[in-house]
Scaffold this motif. Sequence first.
Motif, PDB file in Angstrom:
ATOM      1  N   UNK A 177       0.780  -0.949  -0.044  1.00  9.16           N
ATOM      2  CA  UNK A 177      -0.130  -0.269  -0.281  1.00  9.16           C
ATOM      3  C   UNK A 177       0.573   1.464  -0.379  1.00  9.16           C
ATOM      4  N   UNK A 178       0.245   1.984  -0.696  1.00  9.38           N
ATOM      5  CA  UNK A 178       1.190   4.055  -0.487  1.00  9.38           C
ATOM      6  C   UNK A 178       0.027   4.842   0.416  1.00  9.38           C
ATOM      7  N   UNK A 179       0.609   6.037   0.628  1.00  5.27           N
ATOM      8  CA  UNK A 179      -0.480   6.879   1.134  1.00  5.27           C
ATOM      9  C   UNK A 179      -0.425   7.500   0.048  1.00  5.27           C
ATOM     10  N   UNK A 180      -2.153   8.083  -0.263  1.00  9.71           N
ATOM     11  CA  UNK A 180      -2.114   9.484  -1.064  1.00  9.71           C
ATOM     12  C   UNK A 180      -3.013  10.427  -0.558  1.00  9.71           C
ATOM     13  N   UNK A 181      -3.356  11.147  -1.251  1.00 10.84           N
ATOM     14  CA  UNK A 181      -3.910  12.515  -0.227  1.00 10.84           C
ATOM     15  C   UNK A 181      -5.080  12.586  -1.105  1.00 10.84           C
ATOM     16  N   UNK A 182      -6.145  12.410  -1.316  1.00 10.18           N
ATOM     17  CA  UNK A 182      -7.219  13.024  -2.250  1.00 10.18           C
ATOM     18  C   UNK A 182      -8.317  14.018  -1.584  1.00 10.18           C
ATOM     19  N   UNK A 183      -8.519  15.848  -2.526  1.00  4.20           N
ATOM     20  CA  UNK A 183      -8.420  16.946  -2.102  1.00  4.20           C
ATOM     21  C   UNK A 183     -10.137  17.566  -1.721  1.00  4.20           C
TER      22      UNK A 183
END
Length: 606
Positions: A177-183
């Motif tokens: 898994x990887x961390x992503x930012x949704x806005x």
Amino acid sequence: MSALLGCGIVLLAGCGSMPVTGDVKAVDASQPGDSQVQVYAVAPREGAAPSEVVDGFLESMTSDDPDFRTTRKYLTEEAARTWKPSEGTTVLAKAPNRNGPSLHDKERRSTETSYRLTGEKVAAVDEESSYQPLAPTDYSQTLHLVRGNGADGKGEWRIDIVPDGLVLGQSDFKRLYRSVNKYYFASGRTNGQSALVADPVYVRNRTDPVTRMDTATQTVRTLLAGPTNWLRPVVDSRFPTGTALRKGVTSLAPDDQNVLKVPLNQKADKAGQGACRMMAAQVLFTLRDLTSARVEQVELESDRGRLCSLGADEAEEFASDNGSGAPDSQYFIDDKGRVLRIPGNTRGSGDPEPVTGPLGTGTVVMSAVGVARDEQHAAAVSANHQNLYVASMVADGELAGPAVTSRAKKAEDRLSRPSWDGRGDLWVADRDPDSRRLLRLANGEGKPQEVTVPSLDGGRIEEVRMSADGVRIALLLSKDGLMTLKIGRIERHGPESAPKVSVEDLRQAAPQLTDVTALSWSGRSRLVVVGKEDGGVQQVRYVQADGSTSSSGVLPGVNQVQAVAAADDELLPLMAETVDDGIVKLSPGDNWQTVLKGGMSLVYPG
């Protein structure tokens, strides 16, 4: 096999790599943090013992098995049909230990048994992909196995009772898994501002086994599903309710002109042009760090054709945080108690100069400063920490009377360092044992408003740091001789001219750091934190806004850090105040360098 491993491929044979006898030990299926290692699951062998079935099932969960089809072969037909791996993920410090078997009475032990899975739980990821770090707690779950009716009268062992979701060790979780930012947009803005707020989630590297979507498509899917439960009360999405990707879309990538086309269902047709542009801005900000090629333009489409398009430069209008628009300068207090500025265009290496206005004259000796994000005003705390003053930095004049005064008897019980949010509001904590308060001054002026902070659990606020978006607050809390970092949500209710403001749903960030001594927001979705693990040495590391950390987030060591300062622009150097070396800076790809031998309370705007 060695050649395959060199290519980053691991085959899981379900052959009992976890110990059956002797001391119980956890075995990770892959090297820690190696996201390039791709693991393939292998079905259970014929005649596999119950322990092999359990081990094979656990190892298969760490694979990239499409729809977990091979993983389900370790389950009975009914369990395979009803097991829901997407219900959430339990993250353990190490891969789960297998204990057992727990045998039943003599008549039944040849046809059923169970094993207990144990470990140290350190985080949980819910079905919204929202990550929550946890103080280490004991984990225990049971897998029940039965033996089917085979032609030989014995049959194969399979798991018939299994909890939904996945259970992974940290190394496998970081690989998968990887961390992503949704806005999303901050709620309650009626003054024309539309600040975007980062909502971090974890998505699958490469292809998600259940949806078969690549990483970018998974991320857009979570964006369209709406904000996480924790952030939902303070943000809005401009996508009409029910908007989703067009059925069958599993891959999103920009074309050779760096234009990304996003096919949506007919629900998106309800959006007007203004809302559609804001929708496109949400996609642009969400994907800007994900695709190998930079997305220069987003085009939203539905069954009736193109809805709207937005270029990357145009999207910047939606990122308003009341900034000055120029490179951030650094500010600090010199040995005369004056506020000085290090010009921003020198990237932390120019000659300091006193700021314009009364805070630069030293009329009142100051000990701490906070600078508004537009760099027009600053707030400073007097040397005895009793009074907070607010003054212009663009015009000369006399220093007005204190905006806040603490009545505490001791200096260490008085006012904290002030902090400004992206809305232009000023925040400070009064640490008076008889009247502990978190205070907010709307636009940095007027009567201070006391902000409700439930769930402090007896802790005292030592430091306050506001995010640029104005909807999150980072608090350094002291209790029983230790300091911990917690992040809360700022809720505003009532008229914008006089809202009732509170900090809600405080959650601990980086719980493995048992003693945090300094912090600063760094960019839109993370903080830089100084602290120690239990029994460890001081370290400087990045912490995501959801409280998660990674091994790659640890920064080069620097001794005896008392304070840190980071800018919203992550390309600007990280600054630190140290006991022996004074004020130092760390530029991207460089080592720590001394900037000033003297000075204290160095800050960027915010």
